[in-house]
Design an enzyme around this catalytic site. Structure first.
Site, PDB file in Angstrom:
ATOM      1  N   ALA A  98      16.924  62.577  17.039  1.00 37.51           N
ATOM      2  CA  ALA A  98      17.383  63.977  17.091  1.00 37.51           C
ATOM      3  C   ALA A  98      18.241  64.635  18.270  1.00 37.51           C
ATOM      4  O   ALA A  98      17.451  64.404  19.037  1.00 37.51           O
ATOM      5  CB  ALA A  98      16.086  64.416  16.616  1.00 37.51           C
ATOM      6  N   PRO A 107      22.477  71.730  14.482  1.00 40.60           N
ATOM      7  CA  PRO A 107      23.715  72.909  12.891  1.00 40.60           C
ATOM      8  C   PRO A 107      24.789  73.435  13.828  1.00 40.60           C
ATOM      9  O   PRO A 107      25.953  72.891  13.404  1.00 40.60           O
ATOM     10  CB  PRO A 107      22.327  73.914  12.697  1.00 40.60           C
ATOM     11  CG  PRO A 107      21.549  72.920  12.385  1.00 40.60           C
ATOM     12  CD  PRO A 107      21.660  72.508  13.882  1.00 40.60           C
ATOM     13  N   ASP A 157      25.575  54.666  23.257  1.00 39.23           N
ATOM     14  CA  ASP A 157      26.600  53.685  24.331  1.00 39.23           C
ATOM     15  C   ASP A 157      26.012  52.115  23.220  1.00 39.23           C
ATOM     16  O   ASP A 157      26.858  51.622  22.504  1.00 39.23           O
ATOM     17  CB  ASP A 157      26.718  53.441  25.890  1.00 39.23           C
ATOM     18  CG  ASP A 157      27.581  53.976  26.516  1.00 39.23           C
ATOM     19  OD1 ASP A 157      28.034  54.810  25.909  1.00 39.23           O
ATOM     20  OD2 ASP A 157      27.402  54.351  27.327  1.00 39.23           O
ATOM     21  N   GLY A 177      42.336  47.099  -7.869  1.00 34.01           N
ATOM     22  CA  GLY A 177      42.621  47.951  -9.085  1.00 34.01           C
ATOM     23  C   GLY A 177      41.513  48.810 -10.137  1.00 34.01           C
ATOM     24  O   GLY A 177      40.690  49.439  -8.919  1.00 34.01           O
ATOM     25  N   GLY A 178      41.709  48.787 -11.136  1.00 34.58           N
ATOM     26  CA  GLY A 178      40.117  49.666 -11.687  1.00 34.58           C
ATOM     27  C   GLY A 178      39.247  48.730 -11.609  1.00 34.58           C
ATOM     28  O   GLY A 178      38.190  50.108 -11.320  1.00 34.58           O
ATOM     29  N   GLU A 202      26.975  58.640  14.515  1.00 29.22           N
ATOM     30  CA  GLU A 202      27.188  58.331  16.243  1.00 29.22           C
ATOM     31  C   GLU A 202      28.426  57.875  17.389  1.00 29.22           C
ATOM     32  O   GLU A 202      28.593  57.384  18.310  1.00 29.22           O
ATOM     33  CB  GLU A 202      26.780  56.935  16.536  1.00 29.22           C
ATOM     34  CG  GLU A 202      25.505  56.622  15.758  1.00 29.22           C
ATOM     35  CD  GLU A 202      24.387  55.245  16.344  1.00 29.22           C
ATOM     36  OE1 GLU A 202      24.728  54.694  17.203  1.00 29.22           O
ATOM     37  OE2 GLU A 202      23.728  54.869  15.491  1.00 29.22           O
ATOM     38  N   THR A 244      32.241  60.713  16.583  1.00 27.92           N
ATOM     39  CA  THR A 244      33.634  60.412  15.912  1.00 27.92           C
ATOM     40  C   THR A 244      34.411  59.319  15.931  1.00 27.92           C
ATOM     41  O   THR A 244      34.501  59.274  17.420  1.00 27.92           O
ATOM     42  CB  THR A 244      34.252  61.529  15.272  1.00 27.92           C
ATOM     43  OG1 THR A 244      34.766  62.396  16.279  1.00 27.92           O
ATOM     44  CG2 THR A 244      33.489  62.853  14.925  1.00 27.92           C
ATOM     45  N   GLU A 302      37.736  60.333  16.610  1.00 23.20           N
ATOM     46  CA  GLU A 302      38.025  61.521  17.876  1.00 23.20           C
ATOM     47  C   GLU A 302      37.207  61.293  19.549  1.00 23.20           C
ATOM     48  O   GLU A 302      37.518  61.449  19.944  1.00 23.20           O
ATOM     49  CB  GLU A 302      38.068  62.719  17.159  1.00 23.20           C
ATOM     50  CG  GLU A 302      38.978  63.154  16.446  1.00 23.20           C
ATOM     51  CD  GLU A 302      39.247  62.478  15.135  1.00 23.20           C
ATOM     52  OE1 GLU A 302      37.716  62.340  14.655  1.00 23.20           O
ATOM     53  OE2 GLU A 302      39.816  62.152  14.036  1.00 23.20           O
TER      54      GLU A 302
HETATM   55  N1  CAA Z   1      25.951  56.632  30.364  1.00 26.67           N
HETATM   56  C1  CAA Z   1      25.547  57.586  30.984  1.00 26.67           C
HETATM   57  N2  CAA Z   1      26.028  58.895  31.578  1.00 26.67           N
HETATM   58  C2  CAA Z   1      27.284  59.584  30.591  1.00 26.67           C
HETATM   59  C3  CAA Z   1      27.906  58.750  29.944  1.00 26.67           C
HETATM   60  C4  CAA Z   1      27.194  58.003  29.596  1.00 26.67           C
HETATM   61  N3  CAA Z   1      27.975  56.714  28.369  1.00 26.67           N
HETATM   62  N4  CAA Z   1      28.212  60.141  29.398  1.00 26.67           N
HETATM   63  C5  CAA Z   1      28.604  60.853  30.170  1.00 26.67           C
HETATM   64  N5  CAA Z   1      27.520  60.699  31.099  1.00 26.67           N
HETATM   65  C6  CAA Z   1      27.022  61.890  31.857  1.00 26.67           C
HETATM   66  C7  CAA Z   1      28.546  62.235  32.669  1.00 26.67           C
HETATM   67  O1  CAA Z   1      28.259  61.229  33.832  1.00 26.67           O
HETATM   68  C8  CAA Z   1      27.996  63.699  33.616  1.00 26.67           C
HETATM   69  O2  CAA Z   1      27.387  64.029  34.178  1.00 26.67           O
HETATM   70  P1  CAA Z   1      27.209  64.921  35.285  1.00 26.67           P
HETATM   71  O3  CAA Z   1      26.577  65.607  34.749  1.00 26.67           O
HETATM   72  O4  CAA Z   1      26.297  63.923  36.518  1.00 26.67           O
HETATM   73  O5  CAA Z   1      28.648  64.893  35.617  1.00 26.67           O
HETATM   74  C9  CAA Z   1      27.626  63.832  32.160  1.00 26.67           C
HETATM   75  O6  CAA Z   1      27.302  63.168  31.355  1.00 26.67           O
HETATM   76  C10 CAA Z   1      28.402  64.690  31.004  1.00 26.67           C
HETATM   77  O7  CAA Z   1      29.364  63.831  31.136  1.00 26.67           O
HETATM   78  P2  CAA Z   1      30.298  64.931  30.282  1.00 26.67           P
HETATM   79  O8  CAA Z   1      31.173  65.524  31.466  1.00 26.67           O
HETATM   80  O9  CAA Z   1      31.580  63.725  30.186  1.00 26.67           O
HETATM   81  O10 CAA Z   1      29.895  65.721  29.253  1.00 26.67           O
HETATM   82  P3  CAA Z   1      30.897  66.561  27.894  1.00 26.67           P
HETATM   83  O11 CAA Z   1      29.690  67.435  27.440  1.00 26.67           O
HETATM   84  O12 CAA Z   1      32.580  66.938  28.378  1.00 26.67           O
HETATM   85  O13 CAA Z   1      30.944  65.283  26.118  1.00 26.67           O
HETATM   86  C11 CAA Z   1      30.822  63.439  24.540  1.00 26.67           C
HETATM   87  C12 CAA Z   1      30.143  64.134  26.216  1.00 26.67           C
HETATM   88  C13 CAA Z   1      31.741  62.222  25.373  1.00 26.67           C
HETATM   89  C14 CAA Z   1      32.116  64.464  24.285  1.00 26.67           C
HETATM   90  C15 CAA Z   1      29.189  63.653  24.684  1.00 26.67           C
HETATM   91  O14 CAA Z   1      29.050  64.786  24.062  1.00 26.67           O
HETATM   92  C16 CAA Z   1      29.597  63.376  22.520  1.00 26.67           C
HETATM   93  O15 CAA Z   1      29.552  61.540  23.249  1.00 26.67           O
HETATM   94  N6  CAA Z   1      29.213  63.939  22.169  1.00 26.67           N
HETATM   95  C17 CAA Z   1      29.408  62.568  20.369  1.00 26.67           C
HETATM   96  C18 CAA Z   1      27.799  62.721  20.250  1.00 26.67           C
HETATM   97  C19 CAA Z   1      27.253  61.877  19.378  1.00 26.67           C
HETATM   98  O16 CAA Z   1      27.433  60.485  19.164  1.00 26.67           O
HETATM   99  N7  CAA Z   1      26.497  62.594  18.339  1.00 26.67           N
HETATM  100  C20 CAA Z   1      25.971  61.401  17.474  1.00 26.67           C
HETATM  101  C21 CAA Z   1      24.541  61.491  16.753  1.00 26.67           C
HETATM  102  S1  CAA Z   1      23.331  60.300  16.951  1.00 26.67           S
HETATM  103  C22 CAA Z   1      24.035  60.032  15.019  1.00 26.67           C
HETATM  104  O17 CAA Z   1      24.792  59.901  14.298  1.00 26.67           O
HETATM  105  C23 CAA Z   1      22.658  60.862  13.786  1.00 26.67           C
HETATM  106  C24 CAA Z   1      22.005  59.420  13.483  1.00 26.67           C
HETATM  107  O18 CAA Z   1      20.943  59.774  12.948  1.00 26.67           O
HETATM  108  C25 CAA Z   1      22.835  57.787  13.633  1.00 26.67           C
END
Ligand code: CAA
Length: 389
Positions: free
Chosen positions: A128, A132, A244, A347-348, A371, A373, A375
């Site tokens: 989790a 929202p 990841d 098709g259909g 997990e 988007t 983007e």
């Molecule tokens: N591994 C380890 N550390 C990481 C990392 C990774 N892959 N990615 C980022 N970090 C660390 C960075 O090194 C940074 O560390 P410091 O604080 O020491 O500087 C910190 O995390 C912050 O990183 P960013 O500055 O890159 O953070 P950000 O806010 O700019 O952006 C993002 C990060 C990539 C956009 C991230 O927010 C993201 O992945 N967003 C998408 C979220 C997501 O995938 N949600 C899905 C939820 S699960 C789901 O879908 C439901 C389900 O039940 C299946």
């Protein structure tokens, strides 16, 4: 098919792939349409998947898993998703978003208590993170965890939690120090039986309908300190590292959906006739099939490579973020491309509920969203490549 690939498959890999294929085709494929229609959680087949070791493939046997590697996980998940992506979603969350994080960041006691039942399929795990008001911007969460003596009090709301309606244990991310923003986030392992753990309504979804999704609320939910995963403030990094791993699972899921849609299309194109010949002889169809096949094989290479990178990370500690994001991005967009073409070729009949083609199309869409988007995957890849933030 993947059999000609120059990947280092072992006998164990071939065995798990065959076991998963037989189980998926014999036990899941025949019920997939019915569970898609009803939206019922497929408890019985999930239980059997647990018995086969599919709910914790990479989890060491001492913690209830199958003790295999990441490539084995990907091969099995791909086969399950060829039959039904919803079963694959439940399997993927148990394996990657739940067990992996605890194995990597948890204590021995947490592994025994939380991983063992989930890896053996006796319990369901969930993750989790999303709220929202924070989806892609995961660091911007509001759920709070306030320390009181030897426990934390959780308050807040999480959304889009896969397996939320049925989960026994959930990894929950909450702010312990809001001033520090993402560096003030901490991860917790929450038992669903805890007072104050409240399940919201089940989401009505376009696809993967047999996988249950809901909101979860925490209303003065008391979590003992020994259920904290990692240190205070480490939660965001744990969330990202776990995603990841999760993204490789979604890449495998997308690959499985695409393969199922392609194989059905190839067969249809060599049987169905129009204007006096098989429709596969028309360039309009054959070029589609060529593009579908080529993109699938490229997805496979990226996905298996990401699996090998994750496997290597177990000894080197190196991150596999880039490989995971590229595999998820390309595989999920391939699944959308392939299932779209599959509907068109049929098709259909592609639009009819009598065939699974329209289900593949509906199921494929989520792989471009959850997990992270497409983007967000592009953002992650571009940042890692350029070093610009
Ligand atoms: N591994 C380890 N550390 C990481 C990392 C990774 N892959 N990615 C980022 N970090 C660390 C960075 O090194 C940074 O560390 P410091 O604080 O020491 O500087 C910190 O995390 C912050 O990183 P960013 O500055 O890159 O953070 P950000 O806010 O700019 O952006 C993002 C990060 C990539 C956009 C991230 O927010 C993201 O992945 N967003 C998408 C979220 C997501 O995938 N949600 C899905 C939820 S699960 C789901 O879908 C439901 C389900 O039940 C299946």
């Amino acid at each position: 098919m993947s059999e000609g690939l120059l990947f280092p498959f072992t006998e164990e890999h071939e065995m798990i792939r065959q076991t998963a294929r037989d189980f998926a085709q014999n036990e899941i494929a025949p019920i997939a349409a019915q569970f898609d229609e009803s939206g019922e959680f497929p408890s019985e087949t999930i239980r059997k998947m647990g018995e086969l070791g599919f709910m914790g493939i990479e989890v060491p046997e001492e913690y209830g898993g199958a003790g295999m590697d990441t490539l084995a996980y990907v091969l099995a998940l791909e086969e399950i998703c060829k039959a039904d992506a919803a079963h694959g979603t439940i399997m993927s969350v148990n394996n990657s978003l739940f067990c992996y994080g605890i194995l990597r960041f948890g204590t021995e006691e947490q592994k025994q208590r939380f991983v063992k039942p989930v890896a053996s399929g006796k319990a369901i795990g969930a993750y989790a993170l999303t709220e929202p008001m924070s989806g892609s911007d995961a660091g911007n969460m509001r759920t709070r965890a306030t320390r009181e003596g030897d426990k934390y009090i959780l308050n807040g709301r999480k959304s889009w939690v896969t397996s939320g309606p049925v989960a026994d244990y959930v990894v929950v991310f909450a702010l312990t120090d809001p001033e520090k923003k993402h560096r003030g986030i901490t991860a917790f392992l929450v038992d669903a039986k805890t007072p104050g753990f409240v399940r919201g309504k089940k989401e009505p979804k376009l696809g993967i309908r047999a996988s249950a999704t809901s909101e979860l609320s925490f209303e003065n939910c008391e979590v003992p300190i020994e259920n904290r995963l990692g240190d205070e403030g480490e939660g965001f990094k744990i969330a990202m590292a776990v995603l990841d791993a999760g993204r490789i699972g979604i890449a495998a899921q997308a690959l499985g959906i695409a393969e199922a849609a392609y194989e059905a299309s190839l067969q249809y194109a060599t049987e169905r006739e129009a204007f006096g010949q098989k429709i596969g002889a028309f360039q309009g169809v054959s070029f589609k099939l060529a593009d579908m096949k080529t993109r699938i094989e490229a997805s496979r290479l990226l996905t298996y490579q990401a699996a090998l990178a994750k496997e290597r990370s177990k000894t080197t500690g190196e991150r596999f973020t880039l490989q995971a994001s590229m595999a998820k991005l390309f595989s999920s967009e391939t699944a959308m491309f392939v299932t779209h073409a599959a509907v068109q070729i049929h098709g259909g009949m592609g639009y009819s509920r009598e065939l699974p083609i329209e289900r593949y199309f509906r199921d494929a869409k989520i792989t471009e969203i959850y997990e992270g988007t497409s983007e967000i995957q592009r953002l992650v890849i571009a940042r890692l490549e350029s070093g610009l933030h």
